[in-house]
Design a protein around this motif. Structure first.
Motif, PDB file in Angstrom:
ATOM      1  N   SER A   1      -7.332   4.486  -2.785  1.00 19.67           N
ATOM      2  CA  SER A   1      -6.683   5.789  -2.559  1.00 19.67           C
ATOM      3  C   SER A   1      -7.363   6.502  -1.390  1.00 19.67           C
ATOM      4  O   SER A   1      -7.865   7.626  -1.535  1.00 19.67           O
ATOM      5  CB  SER A   1      -6.749   6.655  -3.820  1.00 19.67           C
TER       6      SER A   1
ATOM      7  N   GLY B   1       0.689  14.131   1.817  1.00 14.32           N
ATOM      8  CA  GLY B   1       1.917  13.924   2.581  1.00 14.32           C
ATOM      9  C   GLY B   1       2.962  14.963   2.280  1.00 14.32           C
ATOM     10  O   GLY B   1       3.557  14.977   1.206  1.00 14.32           O
TER      11      GLY B   1
ATOM     12  N   VAL C   1       5.463  10.862   0.151  1.00 17.16           N
ATOM     13  CA  VAL C   1       4.105  10.629  -0.327  1.00 17.16           C
ATOM     14  C   VAL C   1       3.447   9.558   0.550  1.00 17.16           C
ATOM     15  O   VAL C   1       3.938   8.430   0.633  1.00 17.16           O
ATOM     16  CB  VAL C   1       4.115  10.177  -1.795  1.00 17.16           C
ATOM     17  N   ALA C   2       2.346   9.920   1.213  1.00 18.56           N
ATOM     18  CA  ALA C   2       1.595   8.958   2.017  1.00 18.56           C
ATOM     19  C   ALA C   2       0.554   8.247   1.163  1.00 18.56           C
ATOM     20  O   ALA C   2       0.262   7.068   1.370  1.00 18.56           O
ATOM     21  CB  ALA C   2       0.915   9.657   3.192  1.00 18.56           C
ATOM     22  N   SER C   3      -0.001   8.974   0.205  1.00 15.07           N
ATOM     23  CA  SER C   3      -1.006   8.415  -0.693  1.00 15.07           C
ATOM     24  C   SER C   3      -1.101   9.334  -1.901  1.00 15.07           C
ATOM     25  O   SER C   3      -0.740  10.514  -1.825  1.00 15.07           O
ATOM     26  CB  SER C   3      -2.359   8.307   0.010  1.00 15.07           C
ATOM     27  N   CYS C   4      -1.560   8.806  -3.007  1.00 15.02           N
ATOM     28  CA  CYS C   4      -1.734   9.646  -4.194  1.00 15.02           C
ATOM     29  C   CYS C   4      -2.887   9.101  -5.032  1.00 15.02           C
ATOM     30  O   CYS C   4      -3.252   7.927  -4.935  1.00 15.02           O
ATOM     31  CB  CYS C   4      -0.448   9.708  -5.021  1.00 15.02           C
TER      32      CYS C   4
ATOM     33  N   ARG D   1      -0.534   8.609 -10.106  1.00 19.61           N
ATOM     34  CA  ARG D   1       0.223   7.373 -10.330  1.00 19.61           C
ATOM     35  C   ARG D   1       0.615   7.209 -11.789  1.00 19.61           C
ATOM     36  O   ARG D   1       1.595   6.531 -12.107  1.00 19.61           O
ATOM     37  CB  ARG D   1      -0.599   6.165  -9.872  1.00 19.61           C
TER      38      ARG D   1
ATOM     39  N   HIS E   1       4.342   7.079  -6.391  1.00 19.84           N
ATOM     40  CA  HIS E   1       3.829   6.013  -5.532  1.00 19.84           C
ATOM     41  C   HIS E   1       4.096   6.345  -4.067  1.00 19.84           C
ATOM     42  O   HIS E   1       4.871   7.263  -3.752  1.00 19.84           O
ATOM     43  CB  HIS E   1       4.473   4.673  -5.896  1.00 19.84           C
ATOM     44  N   SER E   2       3.463   5.602  -3.169  1.00 17.97           N
ATOM     45  CA  SER E   2       3.627   5.824  -1.733  1.00 17.97           C
ATOM     46  C   SER E   2       5.085   5.647  -1.330  1.00 17.97           C
ATOM     47  O   SER E   2       5.803   4.828  -1.900  1.00 17.97           O
ATOM     48  CB  SER E   2       2.750   4.854  -0.944  1.00 17.97           C
TER      49      SER E   2
END
Length: 394
Positions: free
Chosen positions: A14, A35, A43-46, A51, A56-57
């Motif tokens: 992450s 993001g 969403v670029a990352s989480c 999750r 999700h990305s």
């Protein structure tokens, strides 16, 4: 005799979230989404906490907000992530003979032949601990005889773990996993295999290569090889990047020339500082404009090698003037400097003077010591005061 390969896959867990948590420990343990905002973007990352809600990305931010309304949304900072990535890259560069950087947070390392002198798994373990110790970032790795199995081992070791797959046990490790766990096996391919009752990798291992080729053509043999842990692909040595860029997505579309120009000045100043900090020069600059209807235009021009914003900024302003349709609102704007080479600031005999050069050296010294944009142009300061983050990368 061909030596046994020892391939390590390293992945920073992450990554974007971990970098933000390093700066703000209050984010630890909370669902964090990088993001855009809850109303816009993707969403670029989480975090792993996010999750758990199915986020999700690449998921639209609006959908992520519906799944987890109490999540913390951050725009992120391309500059911070690039800096953190360079920290890790430097540690790996100093520690191993051959590595490949495949993304900002992912690496392959080839330790083949090192077993004559050291235990490769211990080397990888020591490297992981060094990264954690010196950067404070969680990191996982997998070691196996090839890139495919090493990457799968990393994914099984997450979060913040490590795993070794012994030579000859690749098929045994992979067999109980779902076929979707095979890297580069797309969703449509998986759906087609499911139709034939092939769900686990063990099913795929037992399938006939001839049958797979009849369904997928030449890719059928590739799929069968992957499922059986056969992957002869080499580690491609890491080489320095040839470009750097940054872009910003607006919360609300804008047609305000002053806003666009001010943002571009700040972005260009940031990139110019990065050029000088990495001893790089650029010979091509470009602007990217995405309108409200997602129609995207880019325009670039060649320039003399430079890392000076007093040369780059007028060029970017000129590109904006040429590329922008003033009657259309803008959704995203970006700057890119490319055709980079190693070198120091090139003095222009006709435009520069001693005061100009001393100013750059003084600004860079302060910004290196106290952080980027400690000293910057008024436009850059205006951006900071408005809490814009122009260095978000989609």
């Amino acid at each position: 005799m061909i030596p046994q390969r020892h391939i390590v896959h390293i992945d920073l867990d992450s990554f974007f979230v971990s970098v933000e948590r390093r700066l703000n420990p209050d984010l630890i343990g909370k669902p964090v989404i990088i993001g855009g905002s809850k109303d816009r973007g993707v969403v670029a990352s989480c975090s792993y906490e996010a999750r758990q809600y199915g986020i999700h990305s690449a998921m639209p931010s609006k959908q992520a907000y519906k799944l987890c309304p109490h999540a913390i949304f951050l725009h992120g900072s391309h500059g911070r992530y690039s800096d953190a990535s360079r920290e890790v890259t430097q540690i790996i560069h100093d520690s191993v003979p051959l590595y490949q950087k495949t993304s900002v947070d992912e690496f392959y390392i080839d330790l083949t032949g090192m077993d004559r002198f050291y235990d490769p798994y211990q080397l990888a373990t020591d490297l992981r601990q060094r990264v954690i110790r010196e950067t404070g970032l969680p990191i996982s790795f997998g070691m196996a005889s090839c890139k495919t199995v090493a990457k799968m081992a990393t994914n099984q070791a997450k979060p913040n773990g490590q795993m070794r797959i012994e030579h000859g046990r690749e098929k045994e490790f992979m067999a109980p996993l779902n076929i979707s766990k095979i890297p580069m096996l797309g969703e449509k391919t998986c759906e087609k295999l499911y139709q034939y009752g092939i769900e686990k990798i063990a099913d795929l291992q037992r399938a006939s290569p001839i049958f797979l080729q009849s369904v997928f053509g030449k890719a059928g043999k590739y799929i069968w090889d992957k499922a059986n842990g056969i992957d002869d692909s080499e580690i491609i040595p890491y080489s320095e990047r040839k470009s750097m860029s940054t872009e910003h997505t607006f919360h609300q579309d804008t047609a305000d020339r002053q806003v666009l120009e001010t943002l571009l000045v700040s972005m260009t100043e940031e990139l110019a500082f990065k050029l000088r900090s990495e001893s790089k020069l650029a010979s091509c600059l470009a602007i990217k404009i995405r309108y409200a209807n997602f129609d995207t235009h880019t325009l670039q021009e060649k320039i003399a090698l430079t890392s000076a914003e007093h040369i780059l900024i007028p060029g970017i302003k000129n590109l904006l003037k040429r590329a922008w349709n003033q009657h259309r609102p803008v959704r995203l704007i970006g700057v890119k400097l490319s055709q980079l080479c190693t070198g120091s600031y090139q003095i222009n005999l006709f435009e520069d003077n001693e005061e100009q050069i001393k100013l750059y050296k003084a600004m860079d010294t302060i910004n290196f010591k106290y952080g980027n944009k400690t000293v910057c142009r008024a436009a850059g300061m205006e951006i900071a005061q408005r809490n814009f983050n122009p260095f978000h990368s989609e």
